[in-house]
Design a protein around this motif. Structure first.
Motif, PDB file in Angstrom:
ATOM      1  N   GLN A 116       0.845  -1.180   0.000  1.00  0.00           N
ATOM      2  CA  GLN A 116       0.000   0.000   0.000  1.00  0.00           C
ATOM      3  C   GLN A 116       0.887   1.239   0.000  1.00  0.00           C
ATOM      4  O   GLN A 116       1.961   1.234   0.588  1.00  0.00           O
ATOM      5  N   PHE A 117       0.432   2.278  -0.660  1.00  0.00           N
ATOM      6  CA  PHE A 117       1.148   3.548  -0.668  1.00  0.00           C
ATOM      7  C   PHE A 117       0.339   4.571   0.115  1.00  0.00           C
ATOM      8  O   PHE A 117      -0.860   4.714  -0.100  1.00  0.00           O
ATOM      9  N   LEU A 118       0.996   5.249   1.036  1.00  0.00           N
ATOM     10  CA  LEU A 118       0.357   6.271   1.851  1.00  0.00           C
ATOM     11  C   LEU A 118       1.064   7.595   1.614  1.00  0.00           C
ATOM     12  O   LEU A 118       2.277   7.628   1.393  1.00  0.00           O
ATOM     13  N   THR A 119       0.323   8.668   1.690  1.00  0.00           N
ATOM     14  CA  THR A 119       0.909   9.995   1.564  1.00  0.00           C
ATOM     15  C   THR A 119       1.168  10.526   2.966  1.00  0.00           C
ATOM     16  O   THR A 119       0.254  10.605   3.785  1.00  0.00           O
ATOM     17  N   ALA A 120       2.421  10.858   3.244  1.00  0.00           N
ATOM     18  CA  ALA A 120       2.812  11.363   4.556  1.00  0.00           C
ATOM     19  C   ALA A 120       2.384  12.823   4.686  1.00  0.00           C
ATOM     20  O   ALA A 120       2.250  13.526   3.685  1.00  0.00           O
ATOM     21  N   ASP A 167       5.616  10.114  -0.122  1.00  0.00           N
ATOM     22  CA  ASP A 167       4.857   8.867  -0.167  1.00  0.00           C
ATOM     23  C   ASP A 167       5.616   7.785   0.591  1.00  0.00           C
ATOM     24  O   ASP A 167       6.845   7.760   0.595  1.00  0.00           O
ATOM     25  N   VAL A 168       4.859   6.887   1.221  1.00  0.00           N
ATOM     26  CA  VAL A 168       5.432   5.791   1.980  1.00  0.00           C
ATOM     27  C   VAL A 168       4.819   4.498   1.464  1.00  0.00           C
ATOM     28  O   VAL A 168       3.605   4.412   1.296  1.00  0.00           O
ATOM     29  N   ALA A 169       5.661   3.499   1.198  1.00  0.00           N
ATOM     30  CA  ALA A 169       5.174   2.185   0.797  1.00  0.00           C
ATOM     31  C   ALA A 169       5.113   1.296   2.030  1.00  0.00           C
ATOM     32  O   ALA A 169       6.077   1.202   2.782  1.00  0.00           O
ATOM     33  N   VAL A 170       3.970   0.670   2.242  1.00  0.00           N
ATOM     34  CA  VAL A 170       3.792  -0.238   3.366  1.00  0.00           C
ATOM     35  C   VAL A 170       3.677  -1.638   2.780  1.00  0.00           C
ATOM     36  O   VAL A 170       2.808  -1.898   1.948  1.00  0.00           O
TER      37      VAL A 170
END
Length: 69
Positions: free
Chosen positions: A2-6, A11-14
């Motif tokens: 999953q990609f999240l926007t900090a 962007d952060v990949a989980v």
């Protein structure tokens, strides 16, 4: 994965642990076949550092759990 926007805009990949190992293996193979690829080398370094930090956290948590029992 999953990609999240900090909040800071990045962007952060989980990923699950198995996904991280798969990405690390794929990047290792790519770097071996394309040793002049600077971006692949940097990505491999970053993924490897992340994986090592994750393993260290897991070891620390396991030690803490064993002390509590």
């Amino acid at each position: 994965m999953q990609f999240l926007t900090a909040p800071g805009g990045g962007d952060v990949a989980v990923m699950k642990s198995s996904e991280t190992l798969t990405v690390e293996s794929a990047l290792s193979l790519y770097v071996l076949r394309n040793p002049n690829s600077n971006i692949a080398f940097r990505m491999l370094r970053d993924v490897s550092q992340f994986n090592e930090a994750r393993e260290a956290r897991m070891d620390d948590e396991a030690e803490e759990a064993s002390r509590l029992t």
